[in-house]
Design a protein around this motif. Structure first.
Motif, PDB file in Angstrom:
ATOM      1  N   LEU A  78       0.834  -1.205   0.000  1.00 44.27           N
ATOM      2  CA  LEU A  78       0.000   0.000   0.000  1.00 44.27           C
ATOM      3  C   LEU A  78       0.869   1.255   0.000  1.00 44.27           C
ATOM      4  N   SER A  79       1.958   1.215   0.747  1.00 47.91           N
ATOM      5  CA  SER A  79       2.856   2.368   0.784  1.00 47.91           C
ATOM      6  C   SER A  79       3.466   2.622  -0.581  1.00 47.91           C
ATOM      7  N   GLY A  80       3.869   1.564  -1.284  1.00 48.26           N
ATOM      8  CA  GLY A  80       4.438   1.748  -2.614  1.00 48.26           C
ATOM      9  C   GLY A  80       3.467   2.417  -3.562  1.00 48.26           C
ATOM     10  N   PHE A  81       2.201   2.023  -3.492  1.00 50.57           N
ATOM     11  CA  PHE A  81       1.175   2.617  -4.353  1.00 50.57           C
ATOM     12  C   PHE A  81       0.973   4.096  -4.034  1.00 50.57           C
ATOM     13  N   LEU A  82       0.797   4.421  -2.754  1.00 54.05           N
ATOM     14  CA  LEU A  82       0.477   5.786  -2.363  1.00 54.05           C
ATOM     15  C   LEU A  82       1.699   6.708  -2.423  1.00 54.05           C
ATOM     16  N   VAL A  83       2.861   6.198  -2.058  1.00 51.37           N
ATOM     17  CA  VAL A  83       4.060   7.035  -2.059  1.00 51.37           C
ATOM     18  C   VAL A  83       4.503   7.344  -3.483  1.00 51.37           C
ATOM     19  N   GLY A 190      14.519   5.889  -2.059  1.00 53.18           N
ATOM     20  CA  GLY A 190      14.566   5.351  -3.416  1.00 53.18           C
ATOM     21  C   GLY A 190      13.586   6.045  -4.338  1.00 53.18           C
ATOM     22  N   VAL A 191      12.359   6.298  -3.853  1.00 50.81           N
ATOM     23  CA  VAL A 191      11.369   7.017  -4.658  1.00 50.81           C
ATOM     24  C   VAL A 191      11.855   8.429  -4.952  1.00 50.81           C
ATOM     25  N   ALA A 192      12.491   9.079  -3.973  1.00 49.49           N
ATOM     26  CA  ALA A 192      13.013  10.427  -4.201  1.00 49.49           C
ATOM     27  C   ALA A 192      14.069  10.418  -5.310  1.00 49.49           C
ATOM     28  N   VAL A 193      14.932   9.419  -5.320  1.00 44.44           N
ATOM     29  CA  VAL A 193      15.945   9.318  -6.375  1.00 44.44           C
ATOM     30  C   VAL A 193      15.277   9.101  -7.738  1.00 44.44           C
ATOM     31  N   GLY A 198      13.776  11.741 -12.923  1.00 41.19           N
ATOM     32  CA  GLY A 198      12.754  11.716 -13.954  1.00 41.19           C
ATOM     33  C   GLY A 198      12.247  10.340 -14.312  1.00 41.19           C
ATOM     34  N   VAL A 199      12.673   9.318 -13.580  1.00 41.70           N
ATOM     35  CA  VAL A 199      12.242   7.953 -13.900  1.00 41.70           C
ATOM     36  C   VAL A 199      10.742   7.784 -13.691  1.00 41.70           C
ATOM     37  N   LEU A 200      10.223   8.307 -12.585  1.00 44.68           N
ATOM     38  CA  LEU A 200       8.806   8.126 -12.290  1.00 44.68           C
ATOM     39  C   LEU A 200       7.911   8.716 -13.364  1.00 44.68           C
ATOM     40  N   SER A 201       8.265   9.859 -13.881  1.00 47.47           N
ATOM     41  CA  SER A 201       7.391  10.545 -14.821  1.00 47.47           C
ATOM     42  C   SER A 201       7.678  10.231 -16.277  1.00 47.47           C
ATOM     43  N   ARG A 202       8.956   9.869 -16.607  1.00 43.94           N
ATOM     44  CA  ARG A 202       9.304   9.729 -18.022  1.00 43.94           C
ATOM     45  C   ARG A 202       9.930   8.385 -18.404  1.00 43.94           C
ATOM     46  N   ALA A 259       7.867  -6.005  -2.501  1.00 48.68           N
ATOM     47  CA  ALA A 259       6.476  -5.661  -2.194  1.00 48.68           C
ATOM     48  C   ALA A 259       6.195  -4.194  -2.476  1.00 48.68           C
ATOM     49  N   PHE A 260       7.120  -3.325  -2.085  1.00 47.19           N
ATOM     50  CA  PHE A 260       6.961  -1.892  -2.309  1.00 47.19           C
ATOM     51  C   PHE A 260       6.879  -1.580  -3.804  1.00 47.19           C
ATOM     52  N   CYS A 261       7.745  -2.213  -4.585  1.00 52.74           N
ATOM     53  CA  CYS A 261       7.766  -1.964  -6.031  1.00 52.74           C
ATOM     54  C   CYS A 261       6.505  -2.502  -6.712  1.00 52.74           C
TER      55      CYS A 261
END
Length: 433
Positions: A78-83, A190-193, A198-202, A259-261
């Motif tokens: 759940l944290s992976g989804f929301l974060v 890790g999410v901040a990195v 730009g990995v999350l968005s692009r 699990a987070f991923c």
């Protein structure tokens, strides 16, 4: 045809829609699920902390997992989804600020109460004196070693080691549940990195590759043993010391990170993931089957992630109201362990499991309510600290303000269109359709 509409039409008919469609607002059951998972941790620990027995689900899963482990993995999904959603929406600095406000204030108050109130009280109850509480292993040493979520010290003045030797308690720690917070913090970093690069968005396929790598680390252990107990296996505990988060183990990083991923992937590809009751039932069968017959972390954990997210989006309205405004799950999680240890020291476990469990849940809930209203929610009000106030939104303007140009002069009045113009427009409309 727009891409979203094309993807929607490609879904099976027995789907209720995509995750993107059903998770757009706040009408969900994430709060209830977090509360249920935190409660499950206390229920699972009750047998081990109060009576020295095995936690629930160990026998059913043939040693693969416990009820507490399943709850922790659920938290990370759940944290992976929301974060991931938060990482996409916020700047990196604002993202880290929000995460720090959610974790640190409640954690700091918890360890302070444990060190300066609970430990001295139990020391007096056990020994009848405060003598021997000083030194590096005393309350202030506990605070110094644990303030950065590293949790380098679990006992205070040797109290729990002493009580364990006497058989009063069955874990040499005041709060053994805090170990997950450093792994959670590592996932946030890790999410901040991923966000700043730009990995999350692009380049979301990079997250697919990271998940595949973590999956391979999980699969390689299950190849030789279908009932591999995950990161709990002793030979997998090789501690690495990292800045800020302290000691972490490759085993827990790979399993909890997997699990987070899984939760992150659902958020990043939410327009392609159907929310389907038949799929949820099939996934639930896979979870139970893999727990009983092996390979849970290979096939059961992804299925478990889907079941949790389906429940978050499809549970009835009564569940959606639980935890929607007040989130007591974090407080229940961080206070449950010390409450159960205290009850064991005071001898309440001798009255039987029902009363011991009821008292554990009750006191943990009381402390969680106080933590939320006095610490966590006031801290979260600082989320927008330093943020520039936005201008007035269009819906906040008066009807005249929405249609009038800047300046003191009203717009010129226009005459009504003639019937010939209206007829021409109607003809165009019929032709277009």
């Amino acid at each position: 045809m727009p891409r979203a509409l094309a993807l929607r039409r490609s879904l099976p008919r027995w789907s209720h829609g995509t995750v993107a469609e059903l998770s757009a607002g706040r009408d969900n059951s994430f709060g209830f699920l977090r509360l249920a998972l935190a409660t499950a941790v206390i229920v699972s620990h009750a047998r081990a902390l109060g009576y020295g027995g095995k936690e629930y689900a160990v026998a059913f899963s043939r040693g693969q997992a416990t009820l507490g482990n399943l709850a922790v993995y659920g938290f990370f999904v759940l944290s992976g989804f929301l974060v991931a959603r938060s990482g996409l929406r916020l700047s990196v600095g604002r993202f880290l600020w929000h995460r720090a406000l959610r974790i640190l204030p409640g954690f700091w108050v918890c360890i302070t109460l444990t060190a300066l109130f609970l430990a001295p009280s139990l020391h007096w109850y056990i020994h009848g004196t405060f003598a021997g509480m000083g030194g590096p292993d005393g309350p202030f040493g506990y605070l110094q070693d644990n303030w950065a979520v590293a949790t380098r010290r679990y006992d205070i003045s040797g109290l729990m080691v002493h009580e364990r030797a006497l058989g009063v308690v069955h874990a040499p720690a005041f709060n053994g549940s805090l170990w997950t917070l450093r792994h959670e913090t590592l996932c946030y970093l890790g999410v901040a990195v991923l966000a700043v690069t730009g990995v999350l968005s692009r380049a979301r396929r990079v997250v697919v590759l990271i998940t595949a790598l973590l999956a391979w680390l999980v699969v390689r252990q299950a190849i030789t043993d279908p009932f591999w107990a995950g990161a709990v296996e002793a030979r997998f505990f090789r501690i690495m010391y990292l800045p800020l988060v302290g000691g972490v183990t490759p085993g827990w990083v790979s399993y909890l990170g997997f699990a987070f991923c899984l939760g992150m992937l659902v958020e990043l590809y939410k327009e392609r993931v159907p929310v389907s009751a038949p799929l949820a039932l099939a996934a639930g069968a896979v979870v139970l089957g893999s727990l009983r017959h092996g390979y849970f972390y290979v096939v059961g954990l992804p299925a478990y992630a889907y079941v949790l997210l389906w429940l978050a989006l499809r549970l009835p309205g009564a569940f959606r109201r639980i935890g929607a405004r007040d989130d007591y799950s974090y407080g229940i999680y961080i206070y449950g362990f010390p409450v159960q240890q205290t009850l064991a020291v005071l001898g309440y476990s001798r009255f039987g499991m029902p009363l011991y469990l009821l008292l554990s849940l009750s006191f943990a809930l009381i402390l969680a309510v106080a933590s939320w209203h006095l610490v966590e929610r006031p801290a979260l009000r600082l989320k927008d600290l330093g943020k520039r106030p936005a201008g007035p939104l269009p819906h906040a303007l008066s009807p005249r303000d929405r249609t009038s140009p800047p300046g003191p002069c009203p717009p010129p009045r226009q005459s009504a269109p003639s019937s010939r113009v209206i007829g021409r427009h109607l003809t165009k409309g019929r032709t277009a359709t």
